[in-house]
Design a protein around this motif. Structure first.
Motif, mmCIF file in Angstrom:
data_model
loop_
_atom_site.group_PDB
_atom_site.id
_atom_site.type_symbol
_atom_site.label_atom_id
_atom_site.label_comp_id
_atom_site.label_asym_id
_atom_site.label_seq_id
_atom_site.Cartn_x
_atom_site.Cartn_y
_atom_site.Cartn_z
ATOM 1 N N UNK A 1 0.831 -1.208 0.000
ATOM 2 C CA UNK A 1 0.000 0.000 0.000
ATOM 3 C C UNK A 1 0.863 1.253 0.000
ATOM 4 N N UNK A 2 1.995 1.212 0.713
ATOM 5 C CA UNK A 2 2.906 2.360 0.721
ATOM 6 C C UNK A 2 3.482 2.602 -0.666
ATOM 7 N N UNK A 3 3.827 1.522 -1.375
ATOM 8 C CA UNK A 3 4.327 1.666 -2.745
ATOM 9 C C UNK A 3 3.258 2.261 -3.658
ATOM 10 N N UNK A 4 2.003 1.845 -3.451
ATOM 11 C CA UNK A 4 0.910 2.409 -4.237
ATOM 12 C C UNK A 4 0.741 3.890 -3.936
ATOM 13 N N UNK A 5 0.786 4.255 -2.650
ATOM 14 C CA UNK A 5 0.651 5.657 -2.264
ATOM 15 C C UNK A 5 1.783 6.494 -2.835
ATOM 16 N N UNK A 6 2.978 5.935 -2.838
ATOM 17 C CA UNK A 6 4.143 6.629 -3.390
ATOM 18 C C UNK A 6 3.926 6.943 -4.866
ATOM 19 N N UNK A 7 3.473 5.951 -5.631
ATOM 20 C CA UNK A 7 3.257 6.175 -7.066
ATOM 21 C C UNK A 7 2.152 7.202 -7.300
ATOM 22 N N UNK A 8 1.079 7.127 -6.507
ATOM 23 C CA UNK A 8 -0.020 8.065 -6.694
ATOM 24 C C UNK A 8 0.367 9.482 -6.293
ATOM 25 N N UNK A 9 1.250 9.618 -5.310
ATOM 26 C CA UNK A 9 1.671 10.950 -4.865
ATOM 27 C C UNK A 9 2.482 11.666 -5.937
ATOM 28 N N UNK A 10 3.346 10.908 -6.648
ATOM 29 C CA UNK A 10 4.186 11.558 -7.661
ATOM 30 C C UNK A 10 3.575 11.492 -9.055
ATOM 31 N N UNK A 11 2.383 10.923 -9.158
ATOM 32 C CA UNK A 11 1.701 10.871 -10.451
ATOM 33 C C UNK A 11 1.488 12.268 -11.022
ATOM 34 N N UNK A 12 1.136 13.209 -10.152
ATOM 35 C CA UNK A 12 0.796 14.551 -10.629
ATOM 36 C C UNK A 12 1.993 15.241 -11.273
ATOM 37 N N UNK A 13 3.171 15.116 -10.662
ATOM 38 C CA UNK A 13 4.353 15.740 -11.239
ATOM 39 C C UNK A 13 4.764 15.098 -12.551
ATOM 40 N N UNK A 14 4.691 13.772 -12.599
ATOM 41 C CA UNK A 14 5.009 13.080 -13.850
ATOM 42 C C UNK A 14 4.048 13.489 -14.954
ATOM 43 N N UNK A 15 2.771 13.540 -14.630
ATOM 44 C CA UNK A 15 1.765 13.918 -15.611
ATOM 45 C C UNK A 15 1.991 15.342 -16.098
ATOM 46 N N UNK A 16 2.346 16.242 -15.189
ATOM 47 C CA UNK A 16 2.564 17.635 -15.577
ATOM 48 C C UNK A 16 3.719 17.749 -16.560
ATOM 49 N N UNK A 17 4.841 17.106 -16.265
ATOM 50 C CA UNK A 17 5.993 17.171 -17.165
ATOM 51 C C UNK A 17 5.665 16.524 -18.504
ATOM 52 N N UNK A 18 4.969 15.398 -18.466
ATOM 53 C CA UNK A 18 4.621 14.694 -19.692
ATOM 54 C C UNK A 18 3.742 15.546 -20.597
ATOM 55 N N UNK A 19 2.633 16.042 -20.062
ATOM 56 C CA UNK A 19 1.696 16.796 -20.895
ATOM 57 C C UNK A 19 2.232 18.179 -21.264
ATOM 58 N N UNK A 20 2.946 18.818 -20.346
ATOM 59 C CA UNK A 20 3.508 20.130 -20.664
ATOM 60 C C UNK A 20 4.544 20.031 -21.770
ATOM 61 N N UNK A 21 5.387 19.000 -21.713
ATOM 62 C CA UNK A 21 6.433 18.870 -22.727
ATOM 63 C C UNK A 21 5.851 18.503 -24.088
ATOM 64 N N UNK A 22 4.708 17.781 -24.096
ATOM 65 C CA UNK A 22 4.079 17.465 -25.378
ATOM 66 C C UNK A 22 3.498 18.712 -26.038
ATOM 67 N N UNK A 23 3.166 19.714 -25.232
ATOM 68 C CA UNK A 23 2.643 20.969 -25.772
ATOM 69 C C UNK A 23 3.740 22.011 -25.976
ATOM 70 N N UNK A 24 4.945 21.700 -25.572
ATOM 71 C CA UNK A 24 6.052 22.647 -25.633
ATOM 72 C C UNK A 24 6.664 22.641 -27.029
#
Length: 298
Positions: free
Chosen positions: A155-178
């Motif tokens: 569960x801690x590993x799941x929480x870890x991935x979900x916590x950093x999901x937002x930053x990964x998503x931001x870099x991914x989508x922002x760079x695709x529009x860059x």
């Protein structure tokens, strides 16, 4: 969680964890934006507007971008000689919004499957053990204790991935529009699995499919060039680069030049791949690579 009242204790645990993850997602987005603004400035001389709404000028400095990164990461910054260098801000850029509801659903699904669902399944098995008189057995009680420890870890590993999901998503989508980004590369933590290390060894992949997979005329199967390519890493896509398993701390970062992008880490993995998979191809090469990486992991 109390195994004798999973519904009640599980609901309370889930609500607490979801609130915690939401806060960490905000931190993740702030850190991702600060990283991307500074990284882009160092790579191109241009940066993006601040993530938070507010008035913004036409330019900033490397020092200000470094201060922002230090602030959101709560680290101490040492002055750099180029801190006063000006950096133009590309004002025609809009940061993507966080899909809060979608992320919440993903977090709930991950947490439940890796925590309460595992406990519930084992407790159901315990009902059968009760008929055999094992509930007071020391070994059985140890199994239940181990179960809670195991479920807590997953569960801690799941929480870890979900916590950093937002930053990964931001870099991914922002760079695709860059408009300045021309491709992406995988950067790993210091102890990656075989799959992540293989992706990092690829260096840059470009937005052009022909460039990403090597392009050009295919050599005859028996030629020297074809034989030398037997142990090349399989081509990857942006979808591959942005796949993250539980416990993974990799990141796909944009690149801004068509010059070959390799960090010292990825160059080292590229060298290891060539050595480990020499004379092998396909699944045989991947199996050899997996054994090699697993033997070096801490």
């Amino acid at each position: 969680m109390n195994p004798l009242s999973l519904a009640e204790s599980g609901s309370a645990w889930l609500a607490y964890m979801l609130a915690l993850i939401r806060g960490e997602r905000r931190r993740s987005r702030d850190q991702a934006a600060a990283f991307l603004r500074l990284y882009r400035a160092l790579e191109t001389g241009y940066t993006l507007p601040p993530l938070q709404d507010g008035s913004v000028g036409d330019s900033t400095t490397l020092g200000e971008l470094r201060e922002d990164w230090a602030r959101v990461t709560e680290t101490i910054r040492t002055p750099e000689p180029d801190d006063a260098d000006p950096v133009r801000i590309d004002g025609d850029f809009d940061w993507p919004e966080e899909p809060v509801e979608s992320f919440d659903r993903a977090a709930v699904a991950s947490l439940v499957s890796q925590g309460p669902a595992r406990v519930r399944e084992r407790v159901a098995q315990a009902a059968e053990e009760q008929a055999r008189g094992r509930l007071d057995d020391a070994g059985f009680l140890q199994e239940l204790d181990d179960l809670h420890t195991s479920a807590g870890t997953t569960a801690a590993n799941a929480a870890d991935r979900e916590a950093i999901r937002a930053g990964r998503d931001l870099i991914n989508r922002a760079s695709q529009e860059d408009r300045r980004a021309v491709g992406w590369a995988r950067v790993t933590d210091g102890n990656p699995c075989a799959f992540c290390a293989m992706l990092a060894s690829r260096g840059a992949i470009y937005t052009s499919v022909a460039t990403a997979v090597g392009g050009g005329r295919r050599k005859p199967p028996g030629s020297a060039d074809a034989r030398n390519r037997r142990n090349r890493r399989p081509p990857v896509t942006l979808q591959d680069l942005t796949r993250y398993h539980y416990g993974c701390h990799c990141q796909a970062v944009p690149i801004y030049s068509r010059a070959d992008f390799h960090t010292p880490q990825s160059r080292d993995y590229e060298r290891q791949w060539r050595e480990v998979t020499r004379g092998k191809a396909g699944t045989e090469a991947l199996a050899a690579w997996r054994r090699h990486i697993e033997s070096t992991r801490s």
